[in-house]
Design an enzyme around this catalytic site. Structure first.
Site, PDB file in Angstrom:
ATOM      1  N   CYS A   1       0.991  -1.049   0.022  1.00 42.54           N
ATOM      2  CA  CYS A   1      -0.120   0.231   0.055  1.00 42.54           C
ATOM      3  C   CYS A   1       1.013   1.178  -0.095  1.00 42.54           C
ATOM      4  O   CYS A   1       2.215   0.901  -0.256  1.00 42.54           O
ATOM      5  CB  CYS A   1      -0.917  -0.005   1.162  1.00 42.54           C
ATOM      6  SG  CYS A   1      -0.105   0.073   2.702  1.00 42.54           S
TER       7      CYS A   1
ATOM      8  N   HIS B   1      14.369 -15.640  10.825  1.00 38.55           N
ATOM      9  CA  HIS B   1      13.796 -15.788  12.107  1.00 38.55           C
ATOM     10  C   HIS B   1      12.284 -15.694  12.457  1.00 38.55           C
ATOM     11  O   HIS B   1      11.725 -16.194  13.269  1.00 38.55           O
ATOM     12  CB  HIS B   1      14.332 -14.384  12.989  1.00 38.55           C
ATOM     13  CG  HIS B   1      15.642 -14.433  13.161  1.00 38.55           C
ATOM     14  ND1 HIS B   1      16.331 -13.518  14.090  1.00 38.55           N
ATOM     15  CD2 HIS B   1      16.642 -15.168  12.790  1.00 38.55           C
ATOM     16  CE1 HIS B   1      17.811 -13.775  14.178  1.00 38.55           C
ATOM     17  NE2 HIS B   1      17.952 -14.795  13.364  1.00 38.55           N
TER      18      HIS B   1
HETATM   19  C1  RB5 Z   1      -4.032   5.395   0.834  1.00 37.03           C
HETATM   20  O1  RB5 Z   1      -3.963   6.584   0.647  1.00 37.03           O
HETATM   21  C2  RB5 Z   1      -2.879   5.146   1.816  1.00 37.03           C
HETATM   22  O2  RB5 Z   1      -3.594   5.590   3.302  1.00 37.03           O
HETATM   23  C3  RB5 Z   1      -2.597   3.658   1.936  1.00 37.03           C
HETATM   24  O3  RB5 Z   1      -2.244   3.176   0.799  1.00 37.03           O
HETATM   25  C4  RB5 Z   1      -1.669   3.199   3.025  1.00 37.03           C
HETATM   26  O4  RB5 Z   1      -0.655   3.924   3.111  1.00 37.03           O
HETATM   27  C5  RB5 Z   1      -2.230   3.123   4.419  1.00 37.03           C
HETATM   28  O5  RB5 Z   1      -1.639   2.425   5.353  1.00 37.03           O
END
Ligand code: RB5
Length: 149
Positions: free
Chosen positions: A68, A101
């Protein structure tokens, strides 16, 4: 022996890095399972962590790579599943330790925090490093149990 399948999932915050890493993994002769998202539309990262957990549970993939924007949200979400050991990694040392680990079965990277060359290095190490077992086995087993107390 059939090629190992590596599942990939991300939210919209890491599409470019995910695509680059998918090509990198395919070039190694491994199979890739794409679990989304595949567009820049804003989505919720827990949905993609859940898709990864399901793919590992039902055997469609043996290991996974989650992304993400920061890597933080999707790693928190993934680790709510007892069979997932997702490690948010920023460097080669972390990638190595996550396997030796912690027997991590999911590598997590941030599309907005980790550059492509470091990310590829982390993937290479994650995919090629064995779990050491021994004293680490009991600790890993404890993480798969329901919390005590
Ligand atoms: C999305 O904008 C962002 O919040 C997500 O990709 C991530 O970084 C959340 O932890």
């Amino acid at each position: 022996m059939p090629a190992e399948t590596i599942a990939f999932a991300s939210d919209h915050g890491a599409l470019d890095l995910k695509d680059l890493l998918k090509m990198h993994v395919e070039a190694k002769g491994l199979k890739v399972l794409e679990l989304g998202t595949t567009t820049t539309d804003s989505v919720d990262y827990p949905d993609f962590a859940d898709a990864m957990a399901q793919a590992l549970k039902d055997g469609r993939a043996t290991r996974g790579i989650l992304l993400c924007g920061s890597g933080i949200g999707i790693s928190i979400a993934a680790n709510r599943h007892p069979h997932v050991r997702a490690a948010l990694i920023h460097d080669a040392y972390g990638a190595r330790m996550s396997r030796q680990h912690n027997d991590a079965n999911v590598l997590v990277l941030g599309g907005r925090t980790t550059g492509p060359e470091i990310a590829k290095e982390c993937v290479d190490i994650f995919l090629s490093t064995d779990f050491e077992g021994g004293r680490h086995q009991g600790r890993v087993d404890k993480m798969s149990r329901a919390p005590q107390g």
